[in-house]
Design a protein around this motif. Structure first.
Motif, PDB file in Angstrom:
ATOM      1  N   THR A   1       4.922   5.320  -5.529  1.00 40.95           N
ATOM      2  CA  THR A   1       5.242   5.326  -6.729  1.00 40.95           C
ATOM      3  C   THR A   1       4.282   6.008  -7.709  1.00 40.95           C
ATOM      4  N   ALA A   2       3.122   6.311  -7.061  1.00 45.56           N
ATOM      5  CA  ALA A   2       2.041   7.224  -7.909  1.00 45.56           C
ATOM      6  C   ALA A   2       2.810   8.602  -7.771  1.00 45.56           C
TER       7      ALA A   2
ATOM      8  N   LYS B   1       2.489   1.723  -3.502  1.00 42.84           N
ATOM      9  CA  LYS B   1       1.692   2.305  -4.214  1.00 42.84           C
ATOM     10  C   LYS B   1       1.608   3.926  -4.380  1.00 42.84           C
ATOM     11  N   LYS B   2       1.514   4.371  -2.901  1.00 44.80           N
ATOM     12  CA  LYS B   2       1.416   5.749  -2.942  1.00 44.80           C
ATOM     13  C   LYS B   2       2.733   6.440  -3.333  1.00 44.80           C
TER      14      LYS B   2
ATOM     15  N   THR C   1       0.865  -1.295   0.072  1.00 52.94           N
ATOM     16  CA  THR C   1       0.199  -0.091   0.063  1.00 52.94           C
ATOM     17  C   THR C   1       0.899   1.190   0.042  1.00 52.94           C
TER      18      THR C   1
ATOM     19  N   LEU D   1       0.164  -1.438  -8.506  1.00 54.84           N
ATOM     20  CA  LEU D   1      -1.334  -1.498  -8.667  1.00 54.84           C
ATOM     21  C   LEU D   1      -1.979  -2.913  -8.614  1.00 54.84           C
ATOM     22  N   ARG D   2      -1.283  -3.698  -9.325  1.00 54.07           N
ATOM     23  CA  ARG D   2      -1.873  -5.152  -9.654  1.00 54.07           C
ATOM     24  C   ARG D   2      -1.667  -5.881  -8.092  1.00 54.07           C
TER      25      ARG D   2
ATOM     26  N   LYS E   1      -1.561  -7.055  -4.231  1.00 49.83           N
ATOM     27  CA  LYS E   1      -2.476  -6.988  -3.278  1.00 49.83           C
ATOM     28  C   LYS E   1      -1.837  -7.278  -1.962  1.00 49.83           C
TER      29      LYS E   1
ATOM     30  N   PHE F   1       4.811   1.621 -10.954  1.00 48.58           N
ATOM     31  CA  PHE F   1       3.427   2.155 -10.555  1.00 48.58           C
ATOM     32  C   PHE F   1       2.335   1.039 -10.980  1.00 48.58           C
ATOM     33  N   ILE F   2       2.452   0.567 -12.170  1.00 52.11           N
ATOM     34  CA  ILE F   2       1.487  -0.281 -12.546  1.00 52.11           C
ATOM     35  C   ILE F   2       1.510  -1.796 -12.013  1.00 52.11           C
TER      36      ILE F   2
END
Length: 191
Positions: free
Chosen positions: A21-22, A18-19, A15, A72-73, A75, A68-69
């Motif tokens: 890399t975004a 994700k933040k 989690t 995103l995939r 979990k 990032f992608i």
């Protein structure tokens, strides 16, 4: 700010990545766009050195977008599972959360892993994850690294995994002779 720097293997790692890399991707693309626009404003044309720098700046931005992608995939470990397995950890057991292993054929999302002695076990919450293939993949990675005599078990059923964790916690075994090598390998082959 601490949420962006959750170490690998800790609960919430995916989690936080994700933040991070975004934001990094947006920043890289914003810098390239700013350079391109400032070059046009300054010279009145896109035929200038800043255009070249902006285009070259898109390379790390695109690499960051791919990263990032990938995150995103992925979990991470659910909070419900985290609460259940956290009670079984102790100082004699090394635990890992949010481990996501990739191979040429498949990806293996492992929510929680535990290492004690020569036993490495984990649980996946993804129904699409093939546990036997994940065991085989991790076993091959360990052998390629020269680490032998490690039993790898990946579970998809929570009850069986909790039972294994309780038995691991109660076992009195010595650490594997290459414990640090196992830990480093797990960190190196996961995203």
């Amino acid at each position: 700010m601490k949420q962006f720097f959750t170490p690998k293997g800790s609960y919430g790692y995916i989690t936080s990545r994700k933040k991070y890399t975004a934001l990094r991707t947006l920043l890289f693309f914003a810098i390239s766009a700013a350079l391109y626009i400032s070059g046009i404003i300054r010279t009145g044309s896109n035929k200038n050195l800043l255009t070249i720098v902006a285009v070259l700046g898109c390379l790390p931005a695109c690499k960051s977008a791919v990263n990032f992608i990938l995150f995103l995939r992925a979990k991470g470990c659910s909070s419900a599972l985290h609460e259940k397995v956290a009670a079984y950890g102790d100082d004699s057991m090394t635990v890992f959360y949010d481990m996501y292993f990739t191979s040429y054929q498949k990806n293996y999302p492992i929510s929680h892993m535990a290492l004690k002695g020569d036993m490495l076990c984990g649980i996946t919450e993804q129904l699409s994850c093939d546990c036997r293939e994940a065991e085989k993949h991790l076993g091959q990675m360990l052998v390629q690294e020269g680490i032998k005599n490690v039993t790898v078990n990946i579970f998809s059923q929570e009850g069986k995994y909790i039972d294994r964790l309780s038995r691991l916690r109660d076992m009195q075994v010595e650490d594997h002779k290459d414990r640090e090598g196992i830990i480093n390998l797990l960190y190196n082959v996961s995203i």
